[in-house]
Scaffold this active site. Structure first.
Site, PDB file in Angstrom:
ATOM      1  CG  HIS A 171     129.795  12.948  96.370  1.00 35.57           C
ATOM      2  ND1 HIS A 171     130.837  12.067  96.191  1.00 35.57           N
ATOM      3  CD2 HIS A 171     128.810  12.242  96.980  1.00 35.57           C
ATOM      4  CE1 HIS A 171     130.491  10.887  96.673  1.00 35.57           C
ATOM      5  NE2 HIS A 171     129.271  10.959  97.150  1.00 35.57           N
ATOM      6  CG  ASP A 231     123.197  12.261 100.569  1.00 36.69           C
ATOM      7  OD1 ASP A 231     122.671  11.155 100.754  1.00 36.69           O
ATOM      8  OD2 ASP A 231     124.424  12.426 100.475  1.00 36.69           O
TER       9      ASP A 231
END
Length: 427
Positions: A305, A362
């Site tokens: 991320h 996600d």
């Protein structure tokens, strides 16, 4: 009191105040730098620049911390509801039972959209991407709700905020219905915010729709986990659009457009497509080897991320939610087995550990949404639905910030210097 930061440029020294928040890194205040030094800072992506002060959301990417108004995202996802989190982000404190009931009722009373919007939908091609429809329809809301576009009127700002939060599920469901050729369903005020959205999306007029409690809980949790995430690209877009004085509907439409990018809101769709490409757990080592190969363009989607350099705290909740949804719907999906095995192998591989490539939200959300029945084209729409709460809260905070100015980033110019114009016949 922190000592000022000193900048030395062309033999001259300049002192700049250092500002401290309640938690997090200190910030060097360089607002006077250009006037004093005739120089700018250079920060592509603004990754080292604080564009505002905010009391909404705090992230510590190294420690894997995400707080909304001081409350840990894990606690909110496990114990709270999306309506409660929405109230918290908008108002700064968790609501009392009475305040939550009043707020939820207010949102419920705003869930219907102007009847002429149905005609507006029919102007799109049937195969239009739902996010393209969302951009257009949300931007058009300012043409239907003239009584809540005066950003200088606090009462109108509140009404616009409530309308956006309330109507986004209706618009999202209509975008889905339009794409599959089914009739729109009006909201049902007897249902919860999330239950109502599920009914408008998957219900049909020919028969009653039963809301599955496990699916409703999972969706509510997904909404909470996506409600706000500090000054990300789409939130910064909303603030930048708002800094010009644009109406709130236009600002949120701008945020939706930014979110549509595959590097931002489309990541869960990419993660699901990757799991489908891998197919079975037996093929995982092959794809892990490809991910390590510098000459192979393949990347493990759903890992790592921009901010988190630790385990994404939202992913922990998502992993548990996947199990609950699969058990409730009696889903036997090899994608989940592949996801679990991929996570296990990656977390025990020195390459991924050293690079701190941990699973993010996600990685699991796409698997959950697919199991519930959403096509991949709807994934980013659901993200936008949830993030509207954060966008609206950030927009309201920006409007009332006395230090707020119209956004105007600078540049390092590398083009030609001034040159003489040569008439076209002489070139």
């Amino acid at each position: 009191m922190t000592d000022p930061a000193t900048l030395t440029l062309d033999g001259k020294s300049y002192d700049y105040p250092v500002m401290s928040g309640t938690i997090g890194p200190d910030v060097v205040d360089i607002r006077k730098m250009y006037g004093q030094t005739d120089a700018f800072t250079y920060d592509p992506g603004f990754t080292s620049t604080a564009s505002c002060q905010s009391k909404l959301t705090y992230i510590d990417g190294d420690q894997g911390v995400l707080l909304h108004r001081g409350y840990a995202i894990g606690d909110l996802a496990e114990q709270s509801s999306f309506m409660e989190v929405a109230y918290l982000l908008l108002n700064g404190e968790l609501p009392s039972q009475g305040e939550l009931k009043t707020f939820s009722t207010t949102i419920t009373r705003h869930t219907m959209v102007h009847e002429q919007l149905a005609t507006f939908f029919r102007g799109f091609r049937r195969d239009a991407h739902p996010m393209a429809i969302m951009c257009g329809v949300v931007g058009a809301l300012s043409a239907f709700y003239h009584d809540s576009t005066d950003i200088h009127d606090p009462a109108q700002r509140v009404i616009a905020s409530h309308r956006l939060i309330a109507k986004m599920p209706t618009i999202a469901a209509m975008a889905y219905k339009y794409s599959v050729g089914q009739p729109f369903l009006y909201p049902d005020n007897s249902l919860s915010y999330t239950g109502n959205f599920l009914r408008m999306t998957f219900g049909v007029p020919a028969e009653p729709y039963e809301v599955n409690p496990a699916v409703e809980k999972a969706m509510d949790r997904i909404f909470i986990l996506h409600a706000d995430h500090e000054q990300n690209a789409s939130t910064s877009t909303v603030r930048l659009a708002g800094s010009s004085g644009a109406n709130p509907f236009a600002c949120i439409a701008a945020g939706i457009a930014c979110l549509w990018g595959p590097a931002h809101g489309g990541a869960n769709e990419a993660a699901l497509n990757m799991l489908r490409e891998i197919g079975t757990p037996e093929r995982i080592p092959e794809y892990i080897a490809r991910a390590k190969d510098k000459n192979d363009p393949f990347r493990l989607m759903g890992f790592g991320h921009r901010v988190y350099k630790n385990y994404d705290p939202r992913a922990t909740v998502m992993q548990k939610t996947v199990r609950e949804v699969f058990d409730a719907l009696k889903v036997n999906d090899p994608l989940f087995d592949t996801a679990l095995r991929l996570e296990e192998l990656a977390l025990n591989d020195d390459y991924f550990v050293e690079k701190k490539l941990f699973p993010n939200v996600d990685f699991y959300s796409g698997v959950i949404l697919s199991a519930i029945g959403f096509p991949t084209s709807m994934f980013t729409v659901l993200f936008a639905l949830a993030r509207t709460v954060g966008w609206v809260a950030q927009w309201n905070e920006m409007i009332t910030d006395p230090d707020q100015k119209i956004g105007r980033p600078r540049q390092l110019y590398t083009g030609p210097t001034q040159r003489d114009y040569v008439p076209v016949g002489q070139r």
